[in-house]
Design an enzyme around this catalytic site. Structure first.
Site, short mmCIF file in Angstrom:
data_model
loop_
_atom_site.label_atom_id
_atom_site.label_comp_id
_atom_site.label_asym_id
_atom_site.label_seq_id
_atom_site.Cartn_x
_atom_site.Cartn_y
_atom_site.Cartn_z
CD1 TRP A 104 14.30 52.72 46.62
CD2 TRP A 104 15.94 53.25 48.06
NE1 TRP A 104 13.76 52.76 47.87
CE2 TRP A 104 14.73 53.08 48.78
CE3 TRP A 104 17.09 53.59 48.75
CZ2 TRP A 104 14.66 53.24 50.17
CZ3 TRP A 104 17.02 53.75 50.13
CH2 TRP A 104 15.82 53.57 50.82
CG ASP A 178 19.23 48.31 45.17
OD1 ASP A 178 18.80 47.26 45.71
OD2 ASP A 178 19.10 49.44 45.69
CE LYS A 202 13.97 47.29 50.82
NZ LYS A 202 13.42 48.05 51.94
C1 LIG Z 1 15.67 49.35 46.30
C2 LIG Z 1 16.21 49.71 47.64
N1 LIG Z 1 17.53 49.95 47.75
C3 LIG Z 1 18.07 50.27 48.93
C4 LIG Z 1 17.31 50.35 50.08
C5 LIG Z 1 17.97 50.66 51.37
O1 LIG Z 1 18.31 49.45 51.94
P1 LIG Z 1 18.97 49.27 53.40
O2 LIG Z 1 18.01 49.86 54.37
O3 LIG Z 1 19.12 47.79 53.48
O4 LIG Z 1 20.28 49.99 53.39
C6 LIG Z 1 15.92 50.09 50.00
C7 LIG Z 1 15.01 50.13 51.16
O5 LIG Z 1 15.25 50.28 52.28
C8 LIG Z 1 15.37 49.78 48.75
O6 LIG Z 1 14.07 49.53 48.63
#
Ligand SMILES: Cc1ncc(COP(=O)(O)O)c(C=O)c1O
Length: 261
Positions: A104, A178, A202
């Site tokens: 991520w 994040d 989540k």
């Molecule tokens: C730590 C992290 N950042 C970003 C994301 C992506 O998030 P989104 O699907 O809300 O864009 C995720 C999982 O989907 C994640 O676990």
């Protein structure tokens, strides 16, 4: 009805009592004759829901008054672009430092490259993302626009148990985290954080709501190409109502905050 054990990282299991309350209030919220999905986001009823949800989140995470709680949209991935669009302008060359400890944060760094000068201050890619490089070994620049890390790498399972003190590492910059996949599971040391963002789906509620908690002094640096509704200053000034917010997701998130309190 048997509910399965659902360990999905997101969208994830919701507290059953919250689902039951949302179902009970589906057609009529507190006697107003309509459900939350149907009411104007500018009306008094929704205003109450939004304010209560923000106040409850503030209390749960002990967010200090000089931070804004923004209810945005786009998911965490959109904010991989929206954060640099808002903060990169704090540095004349749009310098941004990243600590890459999994998929991520790697994605965040790649996205930020579209908006400025990204420097990877530390990475555990060569070790297969199984550890956090010791902060004393990070090659941080002295004063980038900000330093980004993912405080819980959902896929690789690497979690920061303590956030770094950037000042002690010789770096004068706000830390951006994040926290999508562990928000509300632990207290946050706001003295060490400038901005925290994450999707709600989540740990909190339905997809569609993205949390941004940002320190007051970091507002007002958006690049001219930043869409107005994603300028964090605009969102703060307009109380997360720069455009129609994800009303249902905010309402359900608010029920979860109440449940968690
Ligand atoms: C730590 C992290 N950042 C970003 C994301 C992506 O998030 P989104 O699907 O809300 O864009 C995720 C999982 O989907 C994640 O676990």
């Amino acid at each position: 009805m048997a509910r399965p054990y659902n360990f999905s990282a997101g969208p994830a299991t919701m507290p059953e009592s919250v689902l039951r309350q949302a179902a009970a209030e589906m057609l009529d919220w507190h006697g107003c004759g309509m459900g939350v999905m149907e009411m104007s986001h500018r009306g008094a009823a929704f205003g109450e829901i939004l304010e209560q949800a923000q106040a409850d989140l503030r209390a749960l995470l002990a967010i200090p008054p000089h931070f804004h709680v923004l209810f945005s949209q786009g998911g965490a991935l959109a904010h991989n672009a929206i954060v640099p669009l808002n903060l990169a302008g704090r540095h004349p060359e749009r310098a941004m430092d990243f600590v890459v400890t999994g998929g991520w944060s790697q994605k965040s760094a790649r996205e930020a490259q579209r908006y400025g000068d990204v420097h990877i201050a530390a990475s555990s890619a060569d070790e297969g993302f199984v550890c956090i490089p010791p902060p004393q070994q990070w090659r941080l620049r002295e004063r980038p626009a900000y330093v980004h890390l993912c405080s819980n790498e959902t896929i690789h399972g690497v979690e920061f148990h303590t956030l770094p003190d950037l000042a002690a590492l010789g770096c004068d910059a706000p830390l951006v985290i994040d926290f999508s996949s562990h928000v509300l599971s632990r207290p946050i040391d706001w003295d060490r954080v400038g901005l925290a963002f994450g999707g709600a789906q989540k740990n909190i509620g339905p997809a569609g709501l993205t949390l941004v908690i940002v320190r007051e002094d970091l507002l007002g640096h958006a690049l001219p190409i930043c869409p107005t509704v994603f300028d964090y200053r605009t969102l703060a000034e307009q109380h997360s109502m720069a455009n129609t917010p994800p009303t249902w997701a905010i309402y359900v998130a608010g029920l979860v905050f109440r449940w968690a309190a």
